[in-house]
Design an enzyme around this catalytic site. Structure first.
Site, PDB file in Angstrom:
ATOM      1  N   HIS A  81       9.202   1.139  11.459  1.00 44.63           N
ATOM      2  CA  HIS A  81       8.697   2.331  12.136  1.00 44.63           C
ATOM      3  C   HIS A  81       7.191   2.412  11.999  1.00 44.63           C
ATOM      4  O   HIS A  81       6.660   2.313  10.885  1.00 44.63           O
ATOM      5  CB  HIS A  81       9.342   3.586  11.534  1.00 44.63           C
ATOM      6  N   SER A  82       6.471   2.566  13.109  1.00 44.80           N
ATOM      7  CA  SER A  82       5.036   2.820  13.113  1.00 44.80           C
ATOM      8  C   SER A  82       4.286   1.711  12.351  1.00 44.80           C
ATOM      9  O   SER A  82       4.352   0.547  12.733  1.00 44.80           O
ATOM     10  CB  SER A  82       4.780   4.211  12.526  1.00 44.80           C
ATOM     11  N   TYR A  83       3.593   2.058  11.261  1.00 49.97           N
ATOM     12  CA  TYR A  83       2.929   1.043  10.434  1.00 49.97           C
ATOM     13  C   TYR A  83       3.922  -0.029   9.981  1.00 49.97           C
ATOM     14  O   TYR A  83       3.553  -1.196   9.782  1.00 49.97           O
ATOM     15  CB  TYR A  83       2.268   1.709   9.226  1.00 49.97           C
TER      16      TYR A  83
END
Length: 247
Positions: A81-83
């Site tokens: 997720h994301s980073y």
């Protein structure tokens, strides 16, 4: 009951989060008969006592590799997720060098960064925003961490926003400048899904979204939700994870 020959989910959180963020998704995966593991990366969540300037992307990649080894995971659906998309890509690169990519069944980039070889988080950002992050990390985080934003920036409100705000912890600053090492062609050969959270759409991911939409090798799915669907749309998100596992 978990079916042993099924795929296994390994869930990697994004900045400021921890394994706690998946607690609403995992029951849906388990109800469908799938095992899941949620990792907390060094320096955040319940491991915030390890926060320090020495933490880099390689630290977080090793966290994930260590879990894979300790749990002897196979047929892995790796979710970032994301980073966490940078961490996941770094893990793939390390497994390429070890000759172990056969353990990976599917990669799921959940509203995540999609770096190429040699790129860091900063390379995927607008230069002015990247420098703003550096300034905040230096002034408020002493060059060690980046303070957590209010969870409303992830499209959360009410009790969901409060729940995330209570649990977020500072993000190690050193991870943002670390480049990913991966064989881009070999990465592209693996089954990959990008889940785009479009309401509201997080501008920090514009570069990655554009890459995915221009590359037909990706499976693309959109959710009419904000950046943290594991919090406010866990059942719908779990359904997309299960679709990827069965693809």
């Amino acid at each position: 009951m978990v079916i042993s020959d099924q795929a296994v989910f390994l869930l990697i959180h994004g900045s400021w989060h921890g394994a706690w963020c998946w607690s609403r998704v995992r029951p849906h995966l388990h109800a469908a008969g799938f095992e899941s593991h949620a990792i907390t990366l060094t320096g955040v969540g319940e491991r915030r006592h390890l926060l320090g300037a020495q933490i880099t992307l390689k630290t977080h990649v090793q966290d994930v590799l260590g879990l894979i080894e300790a749990e002897e995971l196979r047929r892995i659906v790796l979710v970032g997720h994301s980073y966490g998309g940078l961490v996941m890509t770094g893990v793939v690169g390390a497994m390429q060098r070890q000759g172990r990519t056969e353990l990976l069944q599917h990669l799921v980039f959940l509203d995540a960064h999609t770096p190429r070889n040699g790129e860091s988080w900063y390379d995927l950002m607008a230069p002015d925003l990247a420098e703003q992050r550096v300034e905040v990390g230096m002034t408020l985080g002493g060059g060690v961490f980046l303070p957590a934003p209010d969870a409303s920036v992830f499209g959360l409100d009410g009790s969901d926003r409060d729940w995330v705000n209570r649990r977020q912890t500072p993000q190690p600053l050193g991870v943002f400048r670390s480049p990913v090492q991966v064989d881009d062609a070999a990465l592209a050969a693996l089954p990959r899904t990008f889940i785009d959270c479009v309401n509201p759409s997080l501008g920090l991911l514009d570069v990655s979204r554009a890459r995915v939409k221009a590359d037909a090798s990706w499976r693309y799915r959109a959710m009419d939700i904000g950046h943290d669907p594991m919090v406010n749309a866990p059942e719908a998100l779990a359904a997309l994870f299960l679709e990827a596992a069965r693809a």
